[in-house]
Design an enzyme around this catalytic site. Structure first.
Site, PDB file in Angstrom:
ATOM      1  N   ASN A  17      -8.407  34.264  31.636  1.00  0.00           N
ATOM      2  CA  ASN A  17      -9.343  33.157  31.845  1.00  0.00           C
ATOM      3  C   ASN A  17      -8.739  31.867  31.290  1.00  0.00           C
ATOM      4  O   ASN A  17      -7.646  31.865  30.739  1.00  0.00           O
ATOM      5  CB  ASN A  17     -10.698  33.474  31.196  1.00  0.00           C
ATOM      6  CG  ASN A  17     -10.552  33.740  29.708  1.00  0.00           C
ATOM      7  OD1 ASN A  17     -10.148  32.867  28.952  1.00  0.00           O
ATOM      8  ND2 ASN A  17     -10.855  34.964  29.291  1.00  0.00           N
TER       9      ASN A  17
ATOM     10  N   ASP B 140     -14.640  40.522  30.115  1.00  0.00           N
ATOM     11  CA  ASP B 140     -15.728  41.496  30.122  1.00  0.00           C
ATOM     12  C   ASP B 140     -15.304  42.819  30.756  1.00  0.00           C
ATOM     13  O   ASP B 140     -15.868  43.855  30.466  1.00  0.00           O
ATOM     14  CB  ASP B 140     -16.927  40.916  30.882  1.00  0.00           C
ATOM     15  CG  ASP B 140     -17.554  39.766  30.109  1.00  0.00           C
ATOM     16  OD1 ASP B 140     -17.647  39.890  28.872  1.00  0.00           O
ATOM     17  OD2 ASP B 140     -17.918  38.745  30.730  1.00  0.00           O
TER      18      ASP B 140
ATOM     19  N   LYS C 129       5.123  47.819  39.667  1.00  0.00           N
ATOM     20  CA  LYS C 129       4.588  46.618  40.316  1.00  0.00           C
ATOM     21  C   LYS C 129       3.942  47.001  41.650  1.00  0.00           C
ATOM     22  O   LYS C 129       4.566  47.697  42.465  1.00  0.00           O
ATOM     23  CB  LYS C 129       5.739  45.634  40.531  1.00  0.00           C
ATOM     24  CG  LYS C 129       5.302  44.296  41.034  1.00  0.00           C
ATOM     25  CD  LYS C 129       6.484  43.359  41.172  1.00  0.00           C
ATOM     26  CE  LYS C 129       6.084  42.131  41.953  1.00  0.00           C
ATOM     27  NZ  LYS C 129       7.230  41.377  42.404  1.00  0.00           N
TER      28      LYS C 129
ATOM     29  N   ASP D 104     -17.608  45.321  23.549  1.00  0.00           N
ATOM     30  CA  ASP D 104     -18.003  44.013  23.027  1.00  0.00           C
ATOM     31  C   ASP D 104     -17.508  43.966  21.581  1.00  0.00           C
ATOM     32  O   ASP D 104     -17.989  44.701  20.721  1.00  0.00           O
ATOM     33  CB  ASP D 104     -19.520  43.837  23.100  1.00  0.00           C
ATOM     34  CG  ASP D 104     -19.899  42.397  22.828  1.00  0.00           C
ATOM     35  OD1 ASP D 104     -19.646  41.928  21.702  1.00  0.00           O
ATOM     36  OD2 ASP D 104     -20.426  41.736  23.736  1.00  0.00           O
TER      37      ASP D 104
END
Ligand code: C5P
Length: 407
Positions: free
Chosen positions: A217, A286, A296, A313
């Protein structure tokens, strides 16, 4: 226009053993001696043989007001204060400049001259201000030695980047004397979190797809890094568990590198076992890829599907294991900020949650931020400011709420 003078920190009665090693930056150690004396410190200088090729002991004797120690086997000096006594004398040993050679010796635990013997015979904190050519600094041998020393709790100040005496440009310049003095003063300052260990998670995680690809992210890690530095400035002993970022570790902070959420969880459980504060600023993925390919993946069909499974979490797991830990979470929201943040505060049993708006250029990968902080029965707005300032305010608020919980 006159340039503003930096304020002089208070180092009154602090005993600093300043070890000067062989390198052109040794001349800056003379100014450093003067700066430490100016702040009230007692300074005992030790010079290696190499250092004396660059500056004379007489310079340091004149500046520090004390005879300089240069040899392990000098009967007169040993009679005045033996080396074991000398190792016990300071509050801190500062090696500036710290050459590649001395860093290697300290990492190996050699004891073949006065400085290396003192470093082995002391239980006082050791701080290094490295100075060397950029290739010597970047060499894997030096980096491995530095990592060994940092893992043993040795603090590093710098090195900085810029023009080098050898004519090259890059990392390896000794930090300026005033920066070194400031870092030392910060280390001595008894902040409200002195004696408290804080663990901070920061940056993104990477979830492997195959040996060369991953899901991640846009988290830059800036907020978590700034917060780790701000908690350190309040006196905490800080472990920073960091996903891949391009940031440099804040001074005095111990950094542990992780990649996946699972690695983060392992490090978080290990590091929080003897901690009092845990801050989850990492943007943990998440989901992870259920079957990570060994080779690959080749392109074949027009579409391909990856099955993802839920990651643990981290913050909730750490909280479940230790009810006494003071746990601070972050909430990045695109709508209903307070409602969603308070929901997370309750669900994850956090002590404090710092919430911000994300999306459309807000917060992620930016240098400024605004936070709404909530706890059970209260809250505070921290208006938009650069991340360093916001981090200072949040760290102060954490210290305040932590102190209340402890009392
Ligand atoms: O549930 P959400 O991801 O919005 O919660 C954010 C908070 O939870 C942050 O403090 C983040 O670091 C933490 N978190 C975590 N482990 C996860 C997901 C989030 O520690 N797997």
């Amino acid at each position: 226009m006159s340039t503003p003078q930096p304020s002089v920190p208070n180092l009154a009665d602090r005993r600093i053993l300043l070890a000067v090693t062989g390198g052109i930056a040794a001349y800056k150690a003379a100014d450093l001696t003067r700066r430490l004396m100016e702040a009230g410190a007692e300074v005992q200088v030790v010079m290696t043989a190499g250092a004396q090729e660059f500056v004379t002991p007489l310079t340091f004797q004149a500046l520090s007001g004390r005879p300089v120690r240069t040899s392990l086997l000098d009967p007169a000096a040993e009679a005045a204060m033996g080396h074991i006594e000398l190792a016990r004398w300071p509050d801190l040993i500062l090696v500036a400049p710290a050459s590649a050679d001395v860093i290697a010796k300290l990492a190996l635990g050699l004891a073949d001259d006065l400085l290396s013997t003192l470093a082995l015979a002391t239980d006082k904190p050791i701080v290094l201000a490295p100075a060397m050519n950029r290739l010597m600094w970047g060499n894997p041998a030096t980096q491995a030695n530095v990592a060994t020393l940092v893992a043993r709790g040795v603090q590093l100040i710098g090195p900085g980047s810029g023009f080098q005496a050898c004519g090259e440009i890059g990392d390896g310049r000794m930090s300026e004397p005033l920066q070194i003095r400031e870092a030392i003063a910060q280390r001595f300052s008894q902040g409200p979190l002195a004696g408290v260990k804080a663990v901070v998670t920061a940056g993104p995680t990477r979830e492997a797809i195959d040996p060369v690809r991953f899901i991640s992210n846009r988290s830059s890690g800036k907020m978590g890094y700034a917060l780790a530095g701000a908690l350190r400035a309040l006196g905490a002993d800080v472990a920073l568990l960091s996903g891949p970022t391009s940031l440099s570790t804040p001074s005095g902070v111990r950094r542990v590198d992780i990649e996946s959420a699972q690695e983060l969880l392992d490090a978080a459980l290990r590091e929080s076992a003897d901690a009092q504060i845990f801050v989850g600023a990492a943007a943990v993925a998440d989901y992870r890829v259920e079957q990570v390919a060994d080779e690959k993946i080749k392109k074949k069909d027009a579409t391909m599907a990856l099955t993802l499974s839920r990651n643990p979490d981290v913050i909730s797991t750490v909280r479940e294991r230790d009810a006494r830990l003071f746990v601070v979470g972050f909430a990045a929201e695109t709508e209903k900020l307070e409602e969603h943040a308070r929901g997370k505060l309750a669900r994850k049993k956090l002590d404090l949650i710092a919430a911000n708006w994300v999306g459309r250029g807000r917060a992620f990968d930016r240098d400024d931020n605004a936070l709404s902080v909530y706890w059970n029965g209260g809250g505070r707005e921290l208006p938009r400011a650069n991340k360093a300032e916001i981090a200072r305010e949040l760290a102060a608020l954490i210290a305040e709420r932590y102190a209340r919980r402890v009392t």
